[in-house]
Scaffold this motif. Structure first.
Motif, PDB file in Angstrom:
ATOM      1  N   GLY A   1      52.980  41.966 -40.833  1.00  0.00           N
ATOM      2  CA  GLY A   1      52.364  41.833 -42.151  1.00  0.00           C
ATOM      3  C   GLY A   1      51.278  40.777 -42.182  1.00  0.00           C
ATOM      4  N   LEU A   2      51.523  39.644 -41.530  1.00  0.00           N
ATOM      5  CA  LEU A   2      50.515  38.573 -41.496  1.00  0.00           C
ATOM      6  C   LEU A   2      49.270  39.015 -40.716  1.00  0.00           C
ATOM      7  N   MET A   3      49.491  39.701 -39.590  1.00  0.00           N
ATOM      8  CA  MET A   3      48.339  40.145 -38.800  1.00  0.00           C
ATOM      9  C   MET A   3      47.565  41.251 -39.513  1.00  0.00           C
TER      10      MET A   3
ATOM     11  N   ALA B   1      42.632  42.904 -44.000  1.00  0.00           N
ATOM     12  CA  ALA B   1      42.678  43.495 -45.341  1.00  0.00           C
ATOM     13  C   ALA B   1      41.266  43.677 -45.899  1.00  0.00           C
ATOM     14  N   PRO B   2      40.896  44.906 -46.323  1.00  0.00           N
ATOM     15  CA  PRO B   2      39.569  45.118 -46.907  1.00  0.00           C
ATOM     16  C   PRO B   2      39.493  44.764 -48.376  1.00  0.00           C
ATOM     17  N   ASN B   3      40.660  44.686 -49.050  1.00  0.00           N
ATOM     18  CA  ASN B   3      40.678  44.384 -50.483  1.00  0.00           C
ATOM     19  C   ASN B   3      42.029  43.783 -50.853  1.00  0.00           C
ATOM     20  N   VAL B   4      42.146  43.384 -52.115  1.00  0.00           N
ATOM     21  CA  VAL B   4      43.374  42.743 -52.587  1.00  0.00           C
ATOM     22  C   VAL B   4      44.528  43.737 -52.627  1.00  0.00           C
TER      23      VAL B   4
ATOM     24  N   TRP C   1      49.196  38.681 -57.633  1.00  0.00           N
ATOM     25  CA  TRP C   1      50.290  39.575 -57.266  1.00  0.00           C
ATOM     26  C   TRP C   1      50.701  39.387 -55.816  1.00  0.00           C
ATOM     27  N   VAL C   2      49.768  38.956 -54.979  1.00  0.00           N
ATOM     28  CA  VAL C   2      50.095  38.756 -53.560  1.00  0.00           C
ATOM     29  C   VAL C   2      51.174  37.688 -53.417  1.00  0.00           C
TER      30      VAL C   2
ATOM     31  N   PHE D   1      45.237  46.152 -50.563  1.00  0.00           N
ATOM     32  CA  PHE D   1      45.841  46.215 -49.230  1.00  0.00           C
ATOM     33  C   PHE D   1      46.619  44.934 -48.941  1.00  0.00           C
ATOM     34  N   LEU D   2      46.119  43.810 -49.406  1.00  0.00           N
ATOM     35  CA  LEU D   2      46.787  42.530 -49.206  1.00  0.00           C
ATOM     36  C   LEU D   2      48.119  42.477 -49.948  1.00  0.00           C
TER      37      LEU D   2
END
Length: 499
Positions: free
Chosen positions: A93-95, A100-103, A54-55, A105-106
């Protein structure tokens, strides 16, 4: 501000082209080469391939689906402010993705935030380029839009090396820092015309200047004399100010009541005007979707996006899962596909300008060839074979460059904007669904074979639908005068389809 007729097709316009090219390179470099990051995210978060996909699907699809909103932002605020804001979004967004602790959040930080930033950059760069060029608009747009493919080629190798040297998190931080240069690119985007927001603000200021409700009284008028100037005390001055405030409040209330009726009528007129424009817009969209060729093209673009985009995300993981290579090579498969796409855009853009070549059938052929390449990926057992298929798939994926040309041939120049927006919605929807579906197939079967057979079948099916529903036999019963032919004033109008 200089007249637009004096600066078209040259001069500062070429600075705009260079700045827009670099802006697209900086914004789309990482999202277009997300396939290099995908195996690292799988290893870091230990989530399923469908969820992690999904990312990559959102970062590519959100910008397309939100393209009408992005275009409205550029029309109202101008290309320079929008590019500056998009630079903050992409870099931020990139920083954020580095922490990111999980997908999940990513998906938000990389997929949605970076995706919307890229959509804003795309709308701003194309708009400002079109404003500065007329006769050479096709060439200028072709150079600008090639920035996405060049960015993917460079960033795929760069991200791979940064991950080896510094790790995934540091790689995202460095890439995010580079994206801040989007604000420097925005500095070159000098507007030719005042954006809508500034025109409204200027009109409001002029109106307020002409209709002053209150005038600040002179300082001497606030003095109270009771026999001698020295008799004025702070308490009396305060009472005078309170009385003035009370009088001003009463005057404001009186004038507000007088204007309520006029304001109500003005609001009703605005509502009726907006409602009429909305109805007209919806009716125009309905008429566009009544065209059989346009419906077939929308279905074909959706199926192509659904099937042909997943390899950009999964191809590196396919090579590693099949044991064809232990780690990402110096020149990743994503880079090979990106440079092939760049070549494909230019070649297909030139082919479609040849009179005896039908643009719709050319697009159908590119879909068929890409579908066959997808069907051959599961049976390829060598890394060289995978490189060849990636190059073939990348070349025919350059058919995005002729979508505007085909849309113009179907609906005409007058409805190009609306029809292209509909087409991009279908394309963005397919891009968003494709990678998760392929990931779910892998989670279900623990193999990419069935996933790529599904993707290839979708693309081949789309090519047959487009070919069959646009055959001349469907138009025999229609009058030749139903839709006027599109006449081009110059070859540059046709080359503009490269965008």
């Amino acid at each position: 501000m200089a007249s637009s007729t004096e600066v078209l097709d040259g001069g500062w316009g070429w600075a705009i082209v260079v700045a827009s090219f670099l802006a697209q390179l900086l914004a789309y470099g990482s999202p277009q080469s997300v396939g290099v990051l995908y195996p690292e995210w799988l290893h870091a978060f230990q989530e399923g391939k469908g969820m992690t996909a999904w990312v990559g699907s959102l970062v590519a699809g959100v910008g397309l689906i939100a393209s009408p909103v992005c275009s409205a932002c550029v029309d109202n605020f101008g290309a320079r402010p929008v590019t500056i804001f998009s630079g903050v979004m992409v870099a931020g967004g990139l920083m954020l993705s580095a922490f990111a602790p999980n997908v999940q959040f990513l998906i938000f930080s990389y997929g949605i935030v970076v995706g919307l930033g890229c959509g804003l950059v795309y709308a701003a760069t194309l708009t400002i380029t079109c404003q500065y060029f007329d006769k050479r608009r096709g060439l200028a747009l072709g150079i600008v839009t090639t920035g996405t493919s060049v960015g993917a080629f460079i960033y795929a190798t760069a991200q791979n090396e940064l991950i080896v040297l510094y790790g995934l998190d540091s790689c995202l931080l460095i890439i995010g820092a580079l994206a801040l240069n989007l604000m420097a690119c925005a500095g070159f985007m000098r507007p030719l015309n005042m954006p809508g927001y500034y025109l409204k603000q200027k009109a409001a200021l002029e109106r307020n200047t002409e209709e002053q409700l209150f005038e600040k009284p002179p300082l001497d008028d606030l003095k109270v004399t009771t026999g001698s100037p020295a008799s004025t005390t702070p308490e009396k001055t305060l009472m005078v100010k309170e009385m003035l405030i009370t009088i001003d409040s009463k005057d404001l209330a009186t004038q507000t009541e007088k204007k309520k009726g006029l304001a109500g009528l003005a609001i009703m007129k605005i509502i009726k005007k907006k409602k009429h424009a909305y109805s007209k817009y919806m009716h125009s969209m309905y008429e566009i979707l009544q065209d059989q060729a346009m419906v077939a093209f929308c279905i074909a673009v959706f199926l192509f996006s659904l099937g042909a985009f997943p390899p950009v995300l999964f191809i590196e993981d396919v090579a590693q899962s099949e044991g064809l290579i232990e780690e990402v090579s110096v020149i990743p498969l994503v880079s090979i596909g990106a440079i092939a796409t760049c070549v494909g855009k230019l070649v297909l853009g030139m082919l479609v300008d040849i009179r005896w070549i039908n643009g719709i059938y050319l697009y159908a052929f590119t879909m068929f060839a890409a579908g066959v390449a997808l069907l051959l990926i599961p049976i390829t057992k060598t890394y060289v074979g995978l490189q060849i298929l990636t190059a073939i798939l990348g070349f025919f994926s350059g058919n995005w460059s002729i979508t505007s040309y085909i849309t113009t041939k179907i609906v005409g120049l007058e409805r190009l904007t609306q029809a292209h927006g509909i087409l991009m919605f279908f394309g963005g929807f397919g891009i968003m669904l494709g990678p998760p579906v392929v990931g779910w197939f892998f989670d279900w079967t623990q193999s990419y074979d069935l996933a790529f057979y599904f993707s290839g079948s979708c693309v081949v099916l789309g090519s047959f639908i487009l070919f069959l529903l646009t055959l001349p036999c469907w138009n025999r019963k229609r009058s030749e005068n139903d839709r006027p032919d599109v006449h081009y004033t110059s070859n540059c109008d046709k080359v503009a389809s490269v965008a």
